[in-house]
Design a protein around this motif. Structure first.
Motif, PDB file in Angstrom:
ATOM      1  N   CYS A  24       0.839  -1.202   0.000  1.00 49.75           N
ATOM      2  CA  CYS A  24       0.000   0.000   0.000  1.00 49.75           C
ATOM      3  C   CYS A  24       0.874   1.251   0.000  1.00 49.75           C
ATOM      4  O   CYS A  24       0.637   2.190  -0.777  1.00 49.75           O
ATOM      5  N   ILE A  25       1.894   1.253   0.826  1.00 51.51           N
ATOM      6  CA  ILE A  25       2.801   2.406   0.901  1.00 51.51           C
ATOM      7  C   ILE A  25       3.550   2.580  -0.412  1.00 51.51           C
ATOM      8  O   ILE A  25       3.665   3.697  -0.932  1.00 51.51           O
ATOM      9  N   ILE A  26       4.056   1.487  -0.969  1.00 52.98           N
ATOM     10  CA  ILE A  26       4.775   1.550  -2.245  1.00 52.98           C
ATOM     11  C   ILE A  26       3.873   2.130  -3.327  1.00 52.98           C
ATOM     12  O   ILE A  26       4.284   2.986  -4.109  1.00 52.98           O
ATOM     13  N   ASN A  27       2.630   1.687  -3.356  1.00 55.10           N
ATOM     14  CA  ASN A  27       1.697   2.190  -4.368  1.00 55.10           C
ATOM     15  C   ASN A  27       1.426   3.681  -4.187  1.00 55.10           C
ATOM     16  O   ASN A  27       1.364   4.433  -5.160  1.00 55.10           O
ATOM     17  N   HIS A  28       1.298   4.130  -2.954  1.00 53.80           N
ATOM     18  CA  HIS A  28       1.113   5.566  -2.699  1.00 53.80           C
ATOM     19  C   HIS A  28       2.364   6.348  -3.105  1.00 53.80           C
ATOM     20  O   HIS A  28       2.264   7.455  -3.640  1.00 53.80           O
ATOM     21  N   LEU A  29       3.553   5.777  -2.852  1.00 50.20           N
ATOM     22  CA  LEU A  29       4.796   6.436  -3.260  1.00 50.20           C
ATOM     23  C   LEU A  29       4.889   6.547  -4.781  1.00 50.20           C
ATOM     24  O   LEU A  29       5.288   7.585  -5.312  1.00 50.20           O
ATOM     25  N   LEU A  30       4.505   5.470  -5.484  1.00 46.68           N
ATOM     26  CA  LEU A  30       4.509   5.513  -6.950  1.00 46.68           C
ATOM     27  C   LEU A  30       3.491   6.535  -7.462  1.00 46.68           C
ATOM     28  O   LEU A  30       3.766   7.268  -8.418  1.00 46.68           O
ATOM     29  N   ILE A  82     -11.778  11.384  -5.739  1.00 52.89           N
ATOM     30  CA  ILE A  82     -11.475  12.822  -5.826  1.00 52.89           C
ATOM     31  C   ILE A  82     -10.120  13.024  -6.493  1.00 52.89           C
ATOM     32  O   ILE A  82      -9.977  13.861  -7.397  1.00 52.89           O
ATOM     33  N   ILE A  83      -9.127  12.261  -6.069  1.00 52.77           N
ATOM     34  CA  ILE A  83      -7.797  12.361  -6.680  1.00 52.77           C
ATOM     35  C   ILE A  83      -7.882  12.021  -8.162  1.00 52.77           C
ATOM     36  O   ILE A  83      -7.292  12.719  -8.997  1.00 52.77           O
ATOM     37  N   ASN A  84      -8.608  10.979  -8.497  1.00 51.02           N
ATOM     38  CA  ASN A  84      -8.758  10.573  -9.898  1.00 51.02           C
ATOM     39  C   ASN A  84      -9.395  11.693 -10.721  1.00 51.02           C
ATOM     40  O   ASN A  84      -8.954  11.994 -11.834  1.00 51.02           O
ATOM     41  N   ARG A  85     -10.409  12.329 -10.181  1.00 52.31           N
ATOM     42  CA  ARG A  85     -11.066  13.440 -10.868  1.00 52.31           C
ATOM     43  C   ARG A  85     -10.090  14.592 -11.111  1.00 52.31           C
ATOM     44  O   ARG A  85     -10.067  15.193 -12.181  1.00 52.31           O
ATOM     45  N   VAL A  86      -9.245  14.874 -10.120  1.00 48.62           N
ATOM     46  CA  VAL A  86      -8.242  15.930 -10.257  1.00 48.62           C
ATOM     47  C   VAL A  86      -7.246  15.568 -11.357  1.00 48.62           C
ATOM     48  O   VAL A  86      -6.882  16.412 -12.185  1.00 48.62           O
ATOM     49  N   LEU A  87      -6.826  14.294 -11.396  1.00 46.99           N
ATOM     50  CA  LEU A  87      -5.873  13.859 -12.419  1.00 46.99           C
ATOM     51  C   LEU A  87      -6.479  13.946 -13.817  1.00 46.99           C
ATOM     52  O   LEU A  87      -5.821  14.406 -14.765  1.00 46.99           O
ATOM     53  N   ILE A  88      -7.727  13.524 -13.940  1.00 50.17           N
ATOM     54  CA  ILE A  88      -8.400  13.596 -15.244  1.00 50.17           C
ATOM     55  C   ILE A  88      -8.530  15.052 -15.692  1.00 50.17           C
ATOM     56  O   ILE A  88      -8.241  15.396 -16.835  1.00 50.17           O
ATOM     57  N   ASN A 102      -3.922  22.517  -9.748  1.00 51.27           N
ATOM     58  CA  ASN A 102      -4.808  21.368  -9.679  1.00 51.27           C
ATOM     59  C   ASN A 102      -4.065  20.144  -9.119  1.00 51.27           C
ATOM     60  O   ASN A 102      -4.541  19.477  -8.197  1.00 51.27           O
ATOM     61  N   LEU A 103      -2.883  19.869  -9.675  1.00 54.00           N
ATOM     62  CA  LEU A 103      -2.120  18.696  -9.247  1.00 54.00           C
ATOM     63  C   LEU A 103      -1.548  18.858  -7.842  1.00 54.00           C
ATOM     64  O   LEU A 103      -1.377  17.861  -7.125  1.00 54.00           O
ATOM     65  N   ASN A 104      -1.264  20.074  -7.438  1.00 55.00           N
ATOM     66  CA  ASN A 104      -0.792  20.286  -6.066  1.00 55.00           C
ATOM     67  C   ASN A 104      -1.867  19.911  -5.052  1.00 55.00           C
ATOM     68  O   ASN A 104      -1.558  19.464  -3.948  1.00 55.00           O
ATOM     69  N   HIS A 105      -3.122  20.095  -5.418  1.00 54.38           N
ATOM     70  CA  HIS A 105      -4.238  19.662  -4.562  1.00 54.38           C
ATOM     71  C   HIS A 105      -4.183  18.143  -4.382  1.00 54.38           C
ATOM     72  O   HIS A 105      -4.274  17.636  -3.261  1.00 54.38           O
ATOM     73  N   ALA A 106      -4.018  17.409  -5.482  1.00 57.92           N
ATOM     74  CA  ALA A 106      -3.906  15.944  -5.411  1.00 57.92           C
ATOM     75  C   ALA A 106      -2.668  15.548  -4.618  1.00 57.92           C
ATOM     76  O   ALA A 106      -2.708  14.624  -3.791  1.00 57.92           O
ATOM     77  N   HIS A 107      -1.569  16.240  -4.852  1.00 54.98           N
ATOM     78  CA  HIS A 107      -0.317  15.958  -4.146  1.00 54.98           C
ATOM     79  C   HIS A 107      -0.511  16.069  -2.638  1.00 54.98           C
ATOM     80  O   HIS A 107      -0.040  15.215  -1.871  1.00 54.98           O
ATOM     81  N   HIS A 108      -1.208  17.093  -2.209  1.00 51.33           N
ATOM     82  CA  HIS A 108      -1.465  17.297  -0.781  1.00 51.33           C
ATOM     83  C   HIS A 108      -2.258  16.136  -0.186  1.00 51.33           C
ATOM     84  O   HIS A 108      -1.910  15.621   0.882  1.00 51.33           O
ATOM     85  N   ILE A 109      -3.302  15.722  -0.855  1.00 47.63           N
ATOM     86  CA  ILE A 109      -4.138  14.611  -0.351  1.00 47.63           C
ATOM     87  C   ILE A 109      -3.318  13.338  -0.277  1.00 47.63           C
ATOM     88  O   ILE A 109      -3.349  12.615   0.728  1.00 47.63           O
ATOM     89  N   ILE A 110      -2.571  13.043  -1.338  1.00 46.59           N
ATOM     90  CA  ILE A 110      -1.768  11.820  -1.377  1.00 46.59           C
ATOM     91  C   ILE A 110      -0.704  11.840  -0.280  1.00 46.59           C
ATOM     92  O   ILE A 110      -0.464  10.819   0.386  1.00 46.59           O
ATOM     93  N   THR A 111      -0.085  12.982  -0.070  1.00 47.15           N
ATOM     94  CA  THR A 111       0.934  13.109   0.971  1.00 47.15           C
ATOM     95  C   THR A 111       0.345  12.817   2.347  1.00 47.15           C
ATOM     96  O   THR A 111       0.975  12.136   3.168  1.00 47.15           O
ATOM     97  N   GLN A 112      -0.855  13.307   2.595  1.00 48.44           N
ATOM     98  CA  GLN A 112      -1.507  13.052   3.882  1.00 48.44           C
ATOM     99  C   GLN A 112      -1.832  11.568   4.050  1.00 48.44           C
ATOM    100  O   GLN A 112      -1.625  10.998   5.127  1.00 48.44           O
ATOM    101  N   LEU A 113      -2.332  10.938   2.991  1.00 51.89           N
ATOM    102  CA  LEU A 113      -2.621   9.503   3.041  1.00 51.89           C
ATOM    103  C   LEU A 113      -1.337   8.704   3.266  1.00 51.89           C
ATOM    104  O   LEU A 113      -1.296   7.795   4.101  1.00 51.89           O
ATOM    105  N   LEU A 114      -0.285   9.056   2.528  1.00 46.68           N
ATOM    106  CA  LEU A 114       0.993   8.366   2.664  1.00 46.68           C
ATOM    107  C   LEU A 114       1.543   8.515   4.082  1.00 46.68           C
ATOM    108  O   LEU A 114       2.056   7.547   4.661  1.00 46.68           O
ATOM    109  N   SER A 115       1.423   9.682   4.643  1.00 41.58           N
ATOM    110  CA  SER A 115       1.874   9.910   6.009  1.00 41.58           C
ATOM    111  C   SER A 115       1.135   8.993   6.987  1.00 41.58           C
ATOM    112  O   SER A 115       1.743   8.419   7.905  1.00 41.58           O
ATOM    113  N   SER A 116      -0.150   8.831   6.785  1.00 40.16           N
ATOM    114  CA  SER A 116      -0.950   7.968   7.664  1.00 40.16           C
ATOM    115  C   SER A 116      -0.541   6.504   7.526  1.00 40.16           C
ATOM    116  O   SER A 116      -0.382   5.794   8.523  1.00 40.16           O
TER     117      SER A 116
END
Length: 162
Positions: A24-30, A82-88, A102-116
């Motif tokens: 899961c972590i590897i996938n979030h990092l990728l 939500i992340i997928n919608r931002v990427l599209i 737009n992508l910085n918004h996705a980056h922020h969400i992913i970073t928070q998930l990865l941190s968790s």
């Protein structure tokens, strides 16, 4: 866990030897790496399109591994959508500043998930002992109305099928 400097062979080996939480972590990092590549690439470039496509593939894997019987997994599914919608949306933006905002918004969400997920990985032994002993992971949070509310989590798998 850092995968940015790994060769393809090293990454494959790391994936082959990973437990479900590490996968899961590897996938979030990728996912994060590909979003970063899209941010650094010019809008409407092939490099940006490829990075966004790979990021969406990572999201698809994360979404497919969710155990939708768990309420927390349903919340994760919404965040992934939500992340997928931002990427599209980013694929259709022609201005670099607008695409990057737009992508910085996705980056922020992913970073928070990865941190968790990283926190869970670093504390997996302790959390597993609590789950085996029947202890509840609990906390206090403030709701939208400013009132103190309680949080309880009985799911030691964190919403993923293991």
């Amino acid at each position: 866990m850092d995968i940015s400097n790994l060769t393809r062979e090293q990454l494959v080996e790391k994936i082959e030897n990973a437990n479900p939480l590490e996968l899961c972590i590897i996938n979030h990092l990728l996912l994060l790496q590909n979003v970063d590549k899209a941010i650094s690439a010019p809008a409407e470039s092939e490099e940006c399109s490829v990075a966004l496509k790979k990021a969406r593939e990572c999201l698809a894997v994360l979404y497919e591994t969710l155990d939708m019987e768990v309420e927390f997994a349903q919340d994760l599914a919404i965040m992934y959508m939500i992340i997928n919608r931002v990427l599209i949306r980013s694929e259709f933006l022609s201005e670099n500043d607008e695409k990057n905002d737009n992508l910085n918004h996705a980056h922020h969400i992913i970073t928070q998930l990865l941190s968790s997920w990283t926190f869970l990985h670093e504390n997996a032994d302790h959390l597993a002992r609590q789950a085996e002993s029947g202890q509840i992971i609990a906390g206090l949070t403030y709701g939208a109305d400013g009132q103190l509310t309680e949080f309880e989590d009985y799911d030691p798998k964190g919403g993923y099928e293991i």
